[in-house]
Design a protein around this motif. Structure first.
Motif, PDB file in Angstrom:
ATOM      1  N   GLU A 140      95.114 -36.355  15.163  1.00 26.09           N
ATOM      2  CA  GLU A 140      93.649 -36.274  15.098  1.00 26.09           C
ATOM      3  C   GLU A 140      93.018 -36.839  16.365  1.00 26.09           C
ATOM      4  O   GLU A 140      92.095 -36.247  16.940  1.00 26.09           O
ATOM      5  N   ALA A 141      93.526 -37.994  16.806  1.00 32.71           N
ATOM      6  CA  ALA A 141      93.000 -38.613  18.033  1.00 32.71           C
ATOM      7  C   ALA A 141      93.286 -37.726  19.240  1.00 32.71           C
ATOM      8  O   ALA A 141      92.457 -37.619  20.146  1.00 32.71           O
ATOM      9  N   GLN A 142      94.461 -37.078  19.254  1.00 32.60           N
ATOM     10  CA  GLN A 142      94.796 -36.172  20.362  1.00 32.60           C
ATOM     11  C   GLN A 142      93.769 -35.062  20.472  1.00 32.60           C
ATOM     12  O   GLN A 142      93.308 -34.750  21.570  1.00 32.60           O
ATOM     13  N   GLN A 143      93.402 -34.469  19.338  1.00 30.79           N
ATOM     14  CA  GLN A 143      92.410 -33.393  19.364  1.00 30.79           C
ATOM     15  C   GLN A 143      91.082 -33.892  19.919  1.00 30.79           C
ATOM     16  O   GLN A 143      90.450 -33.221  20.724  1.00 30.79           O
ATOM     17  N   GLN A 144      90.658 -35.069  19.487  1.00 28.76           N
ATOM     18  CA  GLN A 144      89.394 -35.626  19.965  1.00 28.76           C
ATOM     19  C   GLN A 144      89.471 -35.965  21.449  1.00 28.76           C
ATOM     20  O   GLN A 144      88.523 -35.706  22.197  1.00 28.76           O
ATOM     21  N   LEU A 145      90.586 -36.542  21.879  1.00 28.00           N
ATOM     22  CA  LEU A 145      90.758 -36.887  23.291  1.00 28.00           C
ATOM     23  C   LEU A 145      90.735 -35.630  24.154  1.00 28.00           C
ATOM     24  O   LEU A 145      90.109 -35.606  25.216  1.00 28.00           O
TER      25      LEU A 145
ATOM     26  N   ASP B  18      78.107 -40.450  22.088  1.00 22.38           N
ATOM     27  CA  ASP B  18      78.400 -41.879  22.006  1.00 22.38           C
ATOM     28  C   ASP B  18      78.977 -42.245  20.650  1.00 22.38           C
ATOM     29  O   ASP B  18      79.935 -43.005  20.565  1.00 22.38           O
ATOM     30  N   LEU B  19      78.405 -41.693  19.589  1.00 21.15           N
ATOM     31  CA  LEU B  19      78.901 -41.984  18.240  1.00 21.15           C
ATOM     32  C   LEU B  19      80.304 -41.431  18.045  1.00 21.15           C
ATOM     33  O   LEU B  19      81.149 -42.090  17.423  1.00 21.15           O
ATOM     34  N   GLU B  20      80.560 -40.237  18.552  1.00 18.14           N
ATOM     35  CA  GLU B  20      81.895 -39.656  18.439  1.00 18.14           C
ATOM     36  C   GLU B  20      82.913 -40.494  19.204  1.00 18.14           C
ATOM     37  O   GLU B  20      84.014 -40.737  18.717  1.00 18.14           O
ATOM     38  N   LEU B  21      82.548 -40.936  20.393  1.00 10.25           N
ATOM     39  CA  LEU B  21      83.438 -41.755  21.195  1.00 10.25           C
ATOM     40  C   LEU B  21      83.684 -43.102  20.516  1.00 10.25           C
ATOM     41  O   LEU B  21      84.817 -43.588  20.473  1.00 10.25           O
TER      42      LEU B  21
ATOM     43  N   MET C 125      95.345 -49.267  25.217  1.00  7.81           N
ATOM     44  CA  MET C 125      96.192 -48.513  26.153  1.00  7.81           C
ATOM     45  C   MET C 125      97.522 -48.137  25.501  1.00  7.81           C
ATOM     46  O   MET C 125      98.020 -47.024  25.692  1.00  7.81           O
ATOM     47  N   GLU C 126      98.106 -49.035  24.711  1.00  8.98           N
ATOM     48  CA  GLU C 126      99.339 -48.715  24.001  1.00  8.98           C
ATOM     49  C   GLU C 126      99.119 -47.558  23.035  1.00  8.98           C
ATOM     50  O   GLU C 126      99.935 -46.641  22.953  1.00  8.98           O
ATOM     51  N   ARG C 127      98.028 -47.593  22.301  1.00 11.45           N
ATOM     52  CA  ARG C 127      97.730 -46.534  21.318  1.00 11.45           C
ATOM     53  C   ARG C 127      97.441 -45.207  22.014  1.00 11.45           C
ATOM     54  O   ARG C 127      97.755 -44.150  21.490  1.00 11.45           O
ATOM     55  N   LEU C 128      96.838 -45.250  23.192  1.00  9.13           N
ATOM     56  CA  LEU C 128      96.538 -44.018  23.915  1.00  9.13           C
ATOM     57  C   LEU C 128      97.798 -43.332  24.436  1.00  9.13           C
ATOM     58  O   LEU C 128      97.788 -42.127  24.684  1.00  9.13           O
ATOM     59  N   LEU C 129      98.879 -44.084  24.590  1.00  7.98           N
ATOM     60  CA  LEU C 129     100.128 -43.473  25.046  1.00  7.98           C
ATOM     61  C   LEU C 129     100.751 -42.592  23.970  1.00  7.98           C
ATOM     62  O   LEU C 129     101.472 -41.647  24.279  1.00  7.98           O
TER      63      LEU C 129
ATOM     64  N   LEU D  93      86.026 -42.571  17.706  1.00  2.00           N
ATOM     65  CA  LEU D  93      87.369 -42.372  18.244  1.00  2.00           C
ATOM     66  C   LEU D  93      88.015 -43.703  18.597  1.00  2.00           C
ATOM     67  O   LEU D  93      89.171 -43.954  18.241  1.00  2.00           O
ATOM     68  N   VAL D  94      87.267 -44.573  19.291  1.00  2.00           N
ATOM     69  CA  VAL D  94      87.809 -45.890  19.650  1.00  2.00           C
ATOM     70  C   VAL D  94      88.193 -46.659  18.389  1.00  2.00           C
ATOM     71  O   VAL D  94      89.288 -47.235  18.311  1.00  2.00           O
TER      72      VAL D  94
END
Length: 167
Positions: free
Chosen positions: A104-109, A128-131, A95-99, A134-135
């Motif tokens: 790169e993560a922003q584009q995927q999200l 599922d593999l992409e998610l 949750m901290e990282r998602l804030l 991402l995690v």
């Protein structure tokens, strides 16, 4: 002048729930060959967007998908007695990282969010593999180390508690 602003205010979240509007926005961006934005710059300000209670409701599904994939990932590692501690600590870090996600993560999200909003996404092995990727990438090496330490400490506490009970 202030009254005009109120009358012309656009509720972005309402628009994002409108399938026709989202499809048109995607078409325009594809036609332009780039991202077009107004209001919140979701790429640069995704963390702030997630913190805004009004807009957060729309991203609840996205968070749910990410957390579910995180749980599946940890479950696949068979952590036993350390699972609960790993999940609790990992959720907090995630949750901290998602804030404040990386670009790169922003584009995927945003891609995942777009798929969810347009209801075109059917869960596939590729999704599922992409998610899962991402995690894994949202959390840093030190985050994973801290999650492992939390799991190891929980196991150590379990062993020590059992040893004291049998003494």
């Amino acid at each position: 002048m202030e009254k005009q602003t109120e009358e012309t205010a656009v509720n972005l979240m309402q628009l994002m729930l409108d399938e026709d509007w989202v499809r048109e926005a995607v078409r325009i961006e594809e036609e332009a060959g780039c991202d077009i934005g107004a209001g919140f710059d979701l790429g640069a300000n995704l963390g702030e967007f997630l913190q805004n209670p009004d807009e957060f409701a729309c991203l609840l599904e996205l968070r749910s998908l990410i957390m579910a994939e995180f749980l599946k990932l940890l479950a696949s590692w068979d952590l036993g007695a350390g699972m609960e501690a790993a999940v609790a600590y990992g959720r907090q870090l995630l949750m901290e990282r998602l804030l404040h996600p990386s670009p790169e993560a922003q584009q995927q999200l945003l891609a995942i969010l777009s798929q969810e909003l347009t209801a075109e996404a059917e869960t596939t092995k590729k999704d599922d593999l992409e998610l899962r990727f991402l995690v894994r990438s949202i959390l840093t090496h030190s985050d994973w180390d801290a999650i492992a330490t939390a799991a190891a400490n929980a196991i150590r506490e379990q062993v020590m508690r059992q040893q004291q009970l049998s003494a």
